[in-house]
Design a protein around this motif. Structure first.
Motif, short mmCIF file in Angstrom:
data_model
loop_
_atom_site.label_atom_id
_atom_site.label_comp_id
_atom_site.label_asym_id
_atom_site.label_seq_id
_atom_site.Cartn_x
_atom_site.Cartn_y
_atom_site.Cartn_z
N CYS A 1 0.84 -1.21 0.00
CA CYS A 1 0.00 0.00 0.00
C CYS A 1 0.87 1.25 0.00
CB CYS A 1 -0.88 0.00 1.24
SG CYS A 1 0.10 0.05 2.77
N GLU A 2 0.21 2.39 -0.11
CA GLU A 2 0.90 3.68 -0.07
C GLU A 2 1.73 3.83 1.20
OE1 GLU A 2 1.08 6.53 -2.08
OE2 GLU A 2 0.33 5.13 -3.58
N SER B 1 5.05 2.21 0.73
CA SER B 1 5.97 2.97 -0.11
C SER B 1 6.42 4.25 0.60
CB SER B 1 5.36 3.27 -1.48
OG SER B 1 4.21 4.05 -1.38
N ASN B 2 5.55 4.83 1.42
CA ASN B 2 5.94 6.00 2.21
C ASN B 2 7.02 5.65 3.21
OD1 ASN B 2 4.09 7.57 0.85
ND2 ASN B 2 2.53 7.44 2.43
N THR C 1 10.23 5.48 1.33
CA THR C 1 10.67 6.86 1.06
C THR C 1 11.32 7.46 2.30
OG1 THR C 1 8.91 7.16 -0.56
CG2 THR C 1 9.88 9.16 0.36
N LEU D 1 5.22 0.59 -6.91
CA LEU D 1 4.40 -0.09 -5.90
C LEU D 1 3.69 -1.33 -6.44
CD1 LEU D 1 3.35 -0.12 -2.99
CD2 LEU D 1 1.64 1.57 -3.65
#
Length: 71
Positions: free
Chosen positions: A12-13, A16-17, A20, A35
């Motif tokens: 999920c986002e 990936s966050n 980051t 992703l």
């Protein structure tokens, strides 16, 4: 720089966050996150072990896939 390709088990986002965040904290990296395919490409002077350890700090399963020649 070599472009290194990693697998990171991102779903999920939020995942990936997290990637980051840890890469920004490491510094000296440029990266792209894919992703849907759970891939992360990193341009860096850091060695692969350092990059992999950093990716593992997200708590996700991560592995090194190999070098990708710069386009």
């Amino acid at each position: 720089f070599q472009k290194h390709e990693f697998f990171v088990d991102m779903t999920c986002e939020g995942c990936s966050n997290a990637v980051t965040r840890v890469l920004h904290r490491l510094g000296g990296v440029q990266f792209d996150i894919d992703l849907p395919n759970k891939k992360v490409w990193i341009d860096s002077e850091h060695n692969v072990d350092t990059l992999l350890e950093t990716l593992k700090k997200t708590g996700k399963n991560a592995s090194y896939l190999g070098e990708k020649s710069a386009q």
